[in-house]
Design a protein around this motif. Sequence first.
Motif, PDB file in Angstrom:
ATOM      1  N   GLU A 615       0.832  -1.189   0.000  1.00 20.78           N
ATOM      2  CA  GLU A 615       0.000   0.000   0.000  1.00 20.78           C
ATOM      3  C   GLU A 615       0.872   1.246   0.000  1.00 20.78           C
ATOM      4  OE1 GLU A 615      -3.108   2.730   0.930  1.00 20.78           O
ATOM      5  OE2 GLU A 615      -1.752   2.216   2.554  1.00 20.78           O
ATOM      6  N   TRP A 616       0.619   2.149  -0.967  1.00 22.10           N
ATOM      7  CA  TRP A 616       1.579   3.243  -1.183  1.00 22.10           C
ATOM      8  C   TRP A 616       1.750   4.190  -0.006  1.00 22.10           C
ATOM      9  CZ3 TRP A 616       0.089   8.417  -1.408  1.00 22.10           C
ATOM     10  CH2 TRP A 616      -1.291   8.653  -1.504  1.00 22.10           C
ATOM     11  N   ARG A 617       0.676   4.398   0.781  1.00 21.18           N
ATOM     12  CA  ARG A 617       0.803   5.335   1.893  1.00 21.18           C
ATOM     13  C   ARG A 617       1.805   4.853   2.943  1.00 21.18           C
ATOM     14  NH1 ARG A 617      -5.239   6.861   1.016  1.00 21.18           N
ATOM     15  NH2 ARG A 617      -5.292   4.650   0.642  1.00 21.18           N
ATOM     16  N   LYS A 618       1.846   3.547   3.131  1.00 24.41           N
ATOM     17  CA  LYS A 618       2.802   2.995   4.098  1.00 24.41           C
ATOM     18  C   LYS A 618       4.240   3.236   3.629  1.00 24.41           C
ATOM     19  CE  LYS A 618      -0.396  -0.685   5.231  1.00 24.41           C
ATOM     20  NZ  LYS A 618      -0.662  -2.125   5.120  1.00 24.41           N
ATOM     21  N   ILE A 619       4.405   3.089   2.305  1.00 27.39           N
ATOM     22  CA  ILE A 619       5.749   3.266   1.751  1.00 27.39           C
ATOM     23  C   ILE A 619       6.204   4.706   1.911  1.00 27.39           C
ATOM     24  CG2 ILE A 619       7.108   3.146  -0.367  1.00 27.39           C
ATOM     25  CD1 ILE A 619       4.814   1.099  -1.249  1.00 27.39           C
ATOM     26  N   VAL A 633       4.725   9.178  11.602  1.00 30.43           N
ATOM     27  CA  VAL A 633       3.407   9.497  12.149  1.00 30.43           C
ATOM     28  C   VAL A 633       2.788  10.704  11.457  1.00 30.43           C
ATOM     29  CG1 VAL A 633       2.197  10.321  14.203  1.00 30.43           C
ATOM     30  CG2 VAL A 633       3.837   8.450  14.395  1.00 30.43           C
ATOM     31  N   SER A 634       3.585  11.783  11.342  1.00 32.66           N
ATOM     32  CA  SER A 634       2.999  12.989  10.759  1.00 32.66           C
ATOM     33  C   SER A 634       2.574  12.737   9.317  1.00 32.66           C
ATOM     34  CB  SER A 634       3.960  14.166  10.869  1.00 32.66           C
ATOM     35  OG  SER A 634       5.158  13.876  10.203  1.00 32.66           O
ATOM     36  N   THR A 635       3.360  11.945   8.598  1.00 35.90           N
ATOM     37  CA  THR A 635       3.007  11.646   7.210  1.00 35.90           C
ATOM     38  C   THR A 635       1.717  10.833   7.146  1.00 35.90           C
ATOM     39  OG1 THR A 635       5.326  11.622   6.642  1.00 35.90           O
ATOM     40  CG2 THR A 635       3.845  10.608   5.070  1.00 35.90           C
TER      41      THR A 635
END
Length: 738
Positions: A615-619, A633-635
């Motif tokens: 999943e791209w957000r995790k990357i 965290v902030s991302t």
Amino acid sequence: MNITIALAGNPNSGKTTLFNALTGSNQYVGNWPGVTVERKEARFQLGDDETLLVDLPGVYSLSPYTIEENITRHFIAQHRPDVVLNIVDATNLERNLYLTLQLMELERPMVIALNLIDEVEKRGGKIDCARLSAAMGVPVVPISAKKRQGFDELFQKLHGQAHAAVVPHPLEQYDDSTRRAVKELIVAMGGASAHSVFDAEEHYEHRDDRHRDDDHDSSAPHAHIGGYADEGDKDQAPPTAWVALKLLEGDQTIAQAAYLTPDQKHSIERAVRDYEARGREKYPGIDSLTLLADCRYGVIERVLKEAKVEKKVTSQDEISARIDKIMTHKYLAFPIFLVIMGVMFFLAFGPVGSFLTDGMDLLISEHLTGWVGAGLSAVSAPEWVRSLVLDGVIAGVGGVLTFLPQILIIFLFLSVLEDSGYMSRAAFITDRLLRKLGLSGRSFIPMLVGFGCTTTAVMSARGVENDRDRRMTIMLTPFMSCGAKLPVYGLFTAAFFPGASYLVVFSLYLLGMAVMVVCGLLLRKVTFKEGDTPFLMELPPYRIPAVKNVARRLWDRAKDFLTRAGTLIFAMSVLIWFLKSFSFSFQMVSDPEQSIFGVIGQAVAPVFSVMGFGEWRKIVALLSGLVAKEAVVSTMMVLYSASDNAMLASMLPNFFTPLSAYSFLVFTLLYIPCVSAVAAMRRELGSWKYTLQAMAMQLITAGFRDRVDHWVGDRGAGGRDPDPARAGFCAHQGHVGL
Ligand code: GDP
Ligand code: MG
């Protein structure tokens, strides 16, 4: 007659004070050749002798690890001053005599100046100098450098030693096993003139003989064994027995300077091995260096007993000794250490910590967001400004700030432990464990600092004097979970393991240490194979922590954390907000999948699926962690469009199972440290080779986690990540009522 006197002693023993008092203003100050260590000398008249007094650098020991030690031992061993004036701090006899014995091993006439005698008397102590002198076999003169007392007798004894030239033989007092080893080594080097192994001419003349010339001229030029540059002045032969002792200690500087045949090397190795084998009957696993240190301390103990020097035991020492009976107990020490660490994590991540974190979250998400939102509406700010401030800055920076209380609890705890004196015990306890890695308790301090910040830890590794140990320490500290990772742990444990947060966090710290041990063993097998250094440390008495010190350290930590939040995390949040809110045509988009990030992220996702993150957000979150770990965290706050921590926590189960959440935390624990840490590592290691090796080590262990994860997952213990679409979640809708 011209005589040279070398002044040697521990740092802080009053060397400078004595030097100035003896010589007045006619000093000459320069540097030792090739290095920036100050060299001071002065001439004066001693009776009818022209005297040169040379101030040697202050040292605790004569090992080859620091320039100061090398200068001191080279000067005495190879320049052969007529007298060594050893200044000893009478208030700390035991430690100071350790150097004295090593100076005596250099076989020059000696006088011991027992300084700070006024201080001893003030404390009601008494030292019988005549007995001490008899026990040591060296004249001992009580003096006070500061009050200029005892100088007449000192001059008299110096004059006497310079002319009588009585050389001490401390070996006579060493234990049988050590003496036997020294004898074997001397034989291995070729008998009485063993020092001839440093003579090049001798070597070339007799290179094929097993035995060398017994009428060897010891004042002929010899190989320089200083370990620092020396500008070609005449080096004489070092004392034979001393060379043997150094080879027994495994002193590489000396082994390399000598012209040893393979045969000789072989015999030497065997003698050292036998010595260790004899020692191990009493102390399993001990090495020759530590055995010799133990032997010297044995002599000191006997000497102090003979001289009837009683150790003044204060009530504070007594209490400390009683506490230490338990704290450093053979079997209890380690469990106690773990319990103390467990309590720390319980406080930070258990009920107390989460209560405070919830309070911070409420303050930021409810009140601050409310006020700022109302303010923006009042001035009718455009939608993008609103989004930037609320979804970018406050969400990102606020998301990290929420964890301030937990971080402060951890550091409050660590600083109290340090100020109370317990940390020295922890170093002492872990020394045995670290020794298995070829490190010593000395490396424990930088590693402990690593719990705070890897960059600082890497710098504090400068305190580890041995170069090999220092390198290894630097390469291993990133496995000590740094403070910036705490927000990530806090977020995930609150979302997935609410009842057992502190246990999960504790397990991560322990896992980091376990991986460090494995990598340490590997490094020792592959990269750093040789050598050990002994660890001699004094345990300071236990003290009630000073509020001032603790507050100071806590404030430094908080300031550091707030500064990072205000600068780095702030900038990252704005950048991430921009990349996820705008498309390549700089249009504001409501669906993040169409944003710049969404497009790039989805393109690179397959590459990262190797690591287990499709999943791209995790990357993106993990990549931003390369700038600063808090940014993970902030991302996430920004990318998942969460307005506060509680909301993000409630959304995360759409993207992670408890197992994959834990796996994500393990990845965060193990993967490459932030850029500033990597830069510090490169600088301190002085080579890309080691730096890249360290990075590879981290990526491999982090990747290995994924294999374990698959293995557990396939056995039905939680499975893969849930499919966000199936869970009915659409990120761009923003608020989800889960
Ligand atoms: P160095 O590091 O060996 O050069 O030690 P210094 O000469 O700088 O002395 C260290 C400290 O011990 C200074 O504060 C001196 O004033 C103090 N000191 C030196 N000699 C004496 C002494 O005989 N008596 C007392 N009471 N203090 C001394
Ligand atoms: Mg000094």
